[in-house]
Design an enzyme around this catalytic site. Structure first.
Site, PDB file in Angstrom:
ATOM      1  N   ASN A 198       1.034  -1.096   0.094  1.00  0.00           N
ATOM      2  CA  ASN A 198       0.010   0.041   0.077  1.00  0.00           C
ATOM      3  C   ASN A 198       0.828   1.206  -0.095  1.00  0.00           C
ATOM      4  OD1 ASN A 198      -1.855   2.222   0.922  1.00  0.00           O
ATOM      5  ND2 ASN A 198      -1.548   1.459   2.932  1.00  0.00           N
ATOM      6  N   GLU A 225      -5.149   2.881   9.346  1.00  0.00           N
ATOM      7  CA  GLU A 225      -5.041   4.573   9.278  1.00  0.00           C
ATOM      8  C   GLU A 225      -6.480   4.821   9.191  1.00  0.00           C
ATOM      9  OE1 GLU A 225      -2.051   5.045   6.395  1.00  0.00           O
ATOM     10  OE2 GLU A 225      -0.533   4.225   7.970  1.00  0.00           O
ATOM     11  N   GLY A 275       3.859   1.315  10.311  1.00  0.00           N
ATOM     12  CA  GLY A 275       4.520   2.838  10.016  1.00  0.00           C
ATOM     13  C   GLY A 275       5.988   2.938  10.632  1.00  0.00           C
ATOM     14  N   SER A 317       5.886  -3.866   9.400  1.00  0.00           N
ATOM     15  CA  SER A 317       7.187  -3.782   9.485  1.00  0.00           C
ATOM     16  C   SER A 317       7.935  -4.986   8.801  1.00  0.00           C
ATOM     17  CB  SER A 317       7.907  -3.395  10.883  1.00  0.00           C
ATOM     18  OG  SER A 317       7.254  -2.257  11.320  1.00  0.00           O
ATOM     19  N   LYS A 335       0.227   4.284   0.475  1.00  0.00           N
ATOM     20  CA  LYS A 335      -0.153   5.362   1.330  1.00  0.00           C
ATOM     21  C   LYS A 335      -0.417   6.630   0.611  1.00  0.00           C
ATOM     22  CE  LYS A 335       1.197   2.672   5.319  1.00  0.00           C
ATOM     23  NZ  LYS A 335       1.273   2.895   6.823  1.00  0.00           N
ATOM     24  N   HIS A 346      -7.899  -0.342   6.763  1.00  0.00           N
ATOM     25  CA  HIS A 346      -6.574  -0.214   6.734  1.00  0.00           C
ATOM     26  C   HIS A 346      -6.662   0.536   8.246  1.00  0.00           C
ATOM     27  CE1 HIS A 346      -2.717   1.563   7.096  1.00  0.00           C
ATOM     28  NE2 HIS A 346      -2.218   0.608   6.272  1.00  0.00           N
ATOM     29  N   GLU A 373      -2.600  -6.764  10.368  1.00  0.00           N
ATOM     30  CA  GLU A 373      -1.647  -5.946  10.372  1.00  0.00           C
ATOM     31  C   GLU A 373      -1.694  -5.288  11.820  1.00  0.00           C
ATOM     32  OE1 GLU A 373      -0.325  -3.381   6.912  1.00  0.00           O
ATOM     33  OE2 GLU A 373      -2.566  -3.009   7.091  1.00  0.00           O
TER      34      GLU A 373
END
Length: 259
Positions: free
Chosen positions: A10, A100, A176, A216, A12, A98, A170
């Site tokens: 992704n 976020e 991040g 990560s 982002k 997601h 995730e």
């Protein structure tokens, strides 16, 4: 039979149109010798790049997705993008839920459910993202959180649509810039919870849903993650954002899985 492995990223809110099209062309070129019977490769860029991205490379090599989608076809939803708009671009998949979207923009499990249904009803593959926060992990309720997100996210989805469902696990604490990767053991444990829950929801058909690990993922941990029995693929962040590096990560993962 060897199971198919899934690799995706992704992008982002990072690459512009030029960056995205160059990246996709390069990634398709680097990976074109890899059999698409054995791997599935997908990239999810930002909305403004999708039109250019959709015809800048040979689409048989990389599936193309959107980062979000409204559950309504049209209406008074300023700033939203509808399934019909994404269909015009000939996209393959839509990412839903997601972390976020959930934690920065306040989307709820019920909203994700509406989006999952809309995506499936319009012929897209629905990639539902789930994951627990660091606090929830500390409280020891990770399995409950994941099961809740799955049970609400797929509520009312018929078994006939299972072939178009993917799940990405995730953990919120592992994605991040400041994320810490989950250990392979922890990731496998949560993937087992997810697989068992998918079986509860969809019966035996639930076993066919690919579950990817994201959080990560990097060249140092991709091999130990991909060999876990319940991990079907890797949803990679910044380690995938240069085509040559992503190509190397994919190949080293395939090598580990084959060994």
């Amino acid at each position: 039979m060897k199971k198919k492995l899934y690799f995706g990223s992704n992008l982002k809110m990072y690459k512009n149109i030029k960056d995205t099209t160059e990246y996709l062309k390069a990634l398709a070129d680097y990976t074109k010798d890899l059999s698409r019977e054995e791997i599935e490769l997908f990239i999810i860029p930002s909305f403004t790049t999708l039109e250019s991205a959709s015809h800048c490379y040979d689409r048989q090599y990389i599936k193309l997705g959107a980062q979000n989608m409204c559950w309504e076809e049209e209406g008074q939803f300023t700033g939203e993008i509808s399934p019909l708009m994404l269909k015009e671009l000939g996209l393959d998949l839509v990412m839903i839920g997601h972390s976020e979207r959930r934690h920065v923009f306040g989307e709820t499990d019920v909203e994700e459910n509406k989006k999952v249904k809309a995506a499936l009803d319009h012929g897209f593959t629905a990639l539902l993202c789930i994951g627990e926060t660091g606090e929830e992990k500390e409280f020891g309720i990770s399995p409950e959180v994941l099961r809740t997100q799955l049970k609400i996210g797929f509520h009312g989805v018929p078994v006939s649509q299972v072939p178009k469902i993917w799940v990405a696990y995730e953990p919120v604490w592992s994605i991040g810039v400041n994320g810490t990767p989950a250990t392979a053991d922890y990731a496998e444990k949560m993937h087992k919870v997810i697989k068992a829950c998918l079986r509860e929801i969809f019966g035996e058909a639930g076993d066919d849903i690919p579950v990817l690990y994201g959080g990560s993922v990097n060249p140092g941990n991709c091999e130990e993650l991909i060999v876990q029995p319940s991990i079907d693929g890797l949803f990679t962040g910044r380690a995938a954002w240069q085509a040559d590096k992503f190509d190397r990560l994919i190949r080293s993962s395939i090598g580990a899985a084959t060994r």
